[in-house]
Design a protein around this motif. Sequence first.
Motif: not given
Length: 424
Positions: A86-97
């Motif tokens: 349902k969701v994929a999460v990347i811990a490093d916020p700079t990699l959201y885009e």
Amino acid sequence: MDQARSTRNAALENVTTPTYSLAALDRRITILGSTGSVGCNTLDLIAHARAACNDRREAPVFPIEALTANRRVDLLIEQALEFRPKVAVIADPTLYEPLRAGLEGSDVDAAAGPEALLEAAQRPAEWVMAAIVGAAGLRPTLEAVKRGCLVALANKECLVCAGDLLTREARNSGAELLPVDSEHNAIFQVFAYDQPESVEGLILTASGGPFRDWTQEQMAVATPEQAVAHPNWSMGAKISVDSATLMNKGLELIEACHLFPVPPDKIEIIVHPQSIIHSLVRYIDGSVLAQLGTPDMRTPIASTLAWPERMVAPSPRLNLTEIAELTFEEPDLERFPALSLARESLQTGGGAPTILNAANEVAVQGFLDRRVGFLDIIRIVHHTLEVVCRGQGGLRLDTFEDVNALDEQARAVARARMATLAKS
Ligand code: NDP
């Protein structure tokens, strides 16, 4: 006795259990650390189960709630597009885009940052794989434990740095901690939980790592590439270096004390270079029960994924005549002092294992970054324990904040020591 006999009789009459009617297949899954070695092995098992069920089931097989990673965004996208969490999460916020762009047009939500990681652990999965490396995995693992679900625990550092806290939360919530580490999983499989008083002790096996036969002089100039080249297991960089220093076995000793009702002096460590016997339990009647298998993490992971049932795992089968020889030796505590440091920190109790773990994480990273040598790892841990442990032995770590404060204090001391060693 009657129940044991009727279970046995029923099993003898019904030997053709359908493999893919397991109740576990309906479990909703979250994998914290899906892009790591344990995470990828877990997804591989799920892919095999899905392929084997194919169109034999209408309900989805191991539906996935969340997958998480730290920085490997491309692999996370690839996994998300294949496994449809349902969701994929990347811990490093700079990699959201890049994550958002990679998942655009799919039905998978993208999220980033430490809070999103905690939210992933809070989602209503029935089975959570805790496979983030290091103390960074503690908070999300605690969130999963607080929900009272099944937590497959690969992240041993959680138990080392906050074992009392984690096991207390599990007792409060009813969460089941299922050991994934091959040694603890082996013990879990052969431990008589219904008669704990019949257990005399545990034997943890250690491969001895890539430097089992190396001299101090050779280890002094060992490179990260040599340290991560484990002879039997394919694992992430940090645990591979821990296996080379034998700190991994020290961490596992502490882990075992939290998972099993056995005191530290009843837990032996022996070196078994073939990594076939994954660990053993001694019973009071002289019996010793062991779990064996090829060194493939998919076997212990499968045992937790289907627990208390069993599922098919594609691990290579054990061929004992091909292996021919299983050997055992005492660990060399002179060349591998990490084992003694871990035992001492258990004896000291309180915050000592937290300090040991934090210093080790800093030192291993320093070694992997080529800032210090291989033997400096244990020097840094030893120094940090001496400095930070003073007066903190009996310290109680009741909350995550308590653990985190001590962890940070130890990391600061370890970093300072590393800077001195790096200059010399
Ligand atoms: P890896 O280094 O291969 O993978 C670690 C995972 O954690 C990756 O998904 C990584 O993301 C993620 N991660 C790393 N740092 C952070 C962070 N700060 N925040 C959020 N996520 C993070 O490790 P392993 O799979 O080898 O080991 C995982 C745990 O399991 C360790 O505690 C290890 O001791 C234990 N274990 C491992 C075994 C093995 O065979 N590998 C055997 C027994 C226990 P990214 O990929 O983006 O960096």
